[in-house]
Motif scaffolding. Structure first.
Motif, PDB file in Angstrom:
ATOM      1  N   LYS A  20      38.521  39.404  43.900  1.00  7.52           N
ATOM      2  CA  LYS A  20      37.320  39.064  43.146  1.00  7.52           C
ATOM      3  C   LYS A  20      37.459  39.508  41.695  1.00  7.52           C
ATOM      4  CE  LYS A  20      33.964  38.999  46.885  1.00  7.52           C
ATOM      5  NZ  LYS A  20      32.771  39.595  47.438  1.00  7.52           N
ATOM      6  N   SER A  21      38.013  40.671  41.470  1.00 14.13           N
ATOM      7  CA  SER A  21      38.136  41.147  40.102  1.00 14.13           C
ATOM      8  C   SER A  21      39.183  40.336  39.339  1.00 14.13           C
ATOM      9  CB  SER A  21      38.479  42.630  40.068  1.00 14.13           C
ATOM     10  OG  SER A  21      39.756  42.862  40.641  1.00 14.13           O
ATOM     11  N   LYS A  22      40.214  39.829  40.001  1.00 15.74           N
ATOM     12  CA  LYS A  22      41.205  38.982  39.338  1.00 15.74           C
ATOM     13  C   LYS A  22      40.572  37.651  38.931  1.00 15.74           C
ATOM     14  CE  LYS A  22      45.498  40.692  41.355  1.00 15.74           C
ATOM     15  NZ  LYS A  22      46.649  40.352  42.211  1.00 15.74           N
ATOM     16  N   LYS A  23      39.783  37.079  39.816  1.00 16.30           N
ATOM     17  CA  LYS A  23      39.100  35.827  39.491  1.00 16.30           C
ATOM     18  C   LYS A  23      38.159  36.022  38.311  1.00 16.30           C
ATOM     19  CE  LYS A  23      39.132  33.550  43.985  1.00 16.30           C
ATOM     20  NZ  LYS A  23      38.302  33.062  45.082  1.00 16.30           N
ATOM     21  N   LYS A  24      37.447  37.115  38.339  1.00 16.38           N
ATOM     22  CA  LYS A  24      36.501  37.410  37.263  1.00 16.38           C
ATOM     23  C   LYS A  24      37.242  37.599  35.942  1.00 16.38           C
ATOM     24  CE  LYS A  24      32.422  40.272  36.554  1.00 16.38           C
ATOM     25  NZ  LYS A  24      31.659  41.392  37.052  1.00 16.38           N
ATOM     26  N   ILE A  26      40.190  36.345  35.104  1.00 14.02           N
ATOM     27  CA  ILE A  26      40.720  35.046  34.676  1.00 14.02           C
ATOM     28  C   ILE A  26      39.609  34.205  34.050  1.00 14.02           C
ATOM     29  CG2 ILE A  26      41.671  32.864  35.525  1.00 14.02           C
ATOM     30  CD1 ILE A  26      43.303  34.524  37.530  1.00 14.02           C
ATOM     31  N   MET A  27      38.427  34.215  34.638  1.00 12.92           N
ATOM     32  CA  MET A  27      37.306  33.439  34.099  1.00 12.92           C
ATOM     33  C   MET A  27      36.897  33.959  32.728  1.00 12.92           C
ATOM     34  SD  MET A  27      35.157  32.802  37.603  1.00 12.92           S
ATOM     35  CE  MET A  27      33.769  32.059  36.819  1.00 12.92           C
ATOM     36  N   ILE A  28      36.874  35.253  32.555  1.00 11.51           N
ATOM     37  CA  ILE A  28      36.519  35.845  31.255  1.00 11.51           C
ATOM     38  C   ILE A  28      37.568  35.492  30.211  1.00 11.51           C
ATOM     39  CG2 ILE A  28      36.271  38.029  30.032  1.00 11.51           C
ATOM     40  CD1 ILE A  28      34.898  39.134  32.556  1.00 11.51           C
ATOM     41  N   ALA A  30      39.569  32.884  30.206  1.00 13.80           N
ATOM     42  CA  ALA A  30      39.480  31.454  29.911  1.00 13.80           C
ATOM     43  C   ALA A  30      38.304  31.174  28.970  1.00 13.80           C
ATOM     44  CB  ALA A  30      39.327  30.653  31.202  1.00 13.80           C
ATOM     45  N   ALA A  31      37.174  31.825  29.215  1.00 13.94           N
ATOM     46  CA  ALA A  31      36.010  31.643  28.340  1.00 13.94           C
ATOM     47  C   ALA A  31      36.309  32.143  26.933  1.00 13.94           C
ATOM     48  CB  ALA A  31      34.801  32.369  28.928  1.00 13.94           C
TER      49      ALA A  31
END
Length: 164
Positions: A20-24, A26-28, A30-31
């Motif tokens: 979950k923290s890796k996904k978060k 990556i999303m940050i 990318a933004a």
């Protein structure tokens, strides 16, 4: 059954938390990348792109030329037994260059004829609201361009419209 949530030494299993923290993360990232790219593109557009626009400013500053068309007065098509309604229209043609006036003036009787014959077929309901007037303007522009070809009229503009 309770052992499935713990490892061999009794510590709780935390495999789901890193995913979950890796996904978060990556999303940050990318933004942040999108915001940086968007800011750079906006900066280029406003600061660097605007310096070469001198020729476009001169072309945009050229004022359009207007040519009056004789006033048109027609009766509108109505149902039998209804009172007769009339349409009076004063129109101006918008042209790009003054030399187009000399090309259009000899064809002005044809333009008047085209306007008369088209508007005599209109019903009062065809002219309801701004959408009806917009359709009328577009149709008159299309018809006048056919009549004065190869010269092109930019727009037909209404000076006065009266339905009585």
């Amino acid at each position: 059954m309770a052992d499935s949530d713990q490892t061999e030494d009794g510590a709780p299993q935390e495999a789901a938390a890193p995913k979950k923290s890796k996904k978060k993360l990556i999303m940050i990232a990318a933004a942040a990348l999108l915001l940086t790219a968007g800011g750079g593109g906006a900066g280029w557009f406003f600061f660097l792109h605007g310096h070469g626009e001198e020729p476009r400013a001169e072309a945009a500053a050229k004022a359009p030329i207007f040519l009056d068309v004789p006033e048109v007065l027609v009766n509108l098509v109505g149902a039998p037994g209804e009172r007769i309604q009339y349409l009076k229209v004063k129109v101006v043609l918008e042209l790009r260059e003054e030399k187009q006036i000399d090309a259009i003036k000899p064809t002005m009787p044809r333009v008047s004829d085209i306007f008369q014959t088209y508007m005599r077929e209109l019903r009062p309901s065809d002219l309801n609201g701004s959408a009806g007037l917009f359709r009328l303007k577009e149709e008159l522009t299309r018809r006048v361009n056919v009549a004065v070809a190869p010269v092109q009229v930019s727009a037909v503009l209404f000076k006065e419209i009266v339905i009585q």
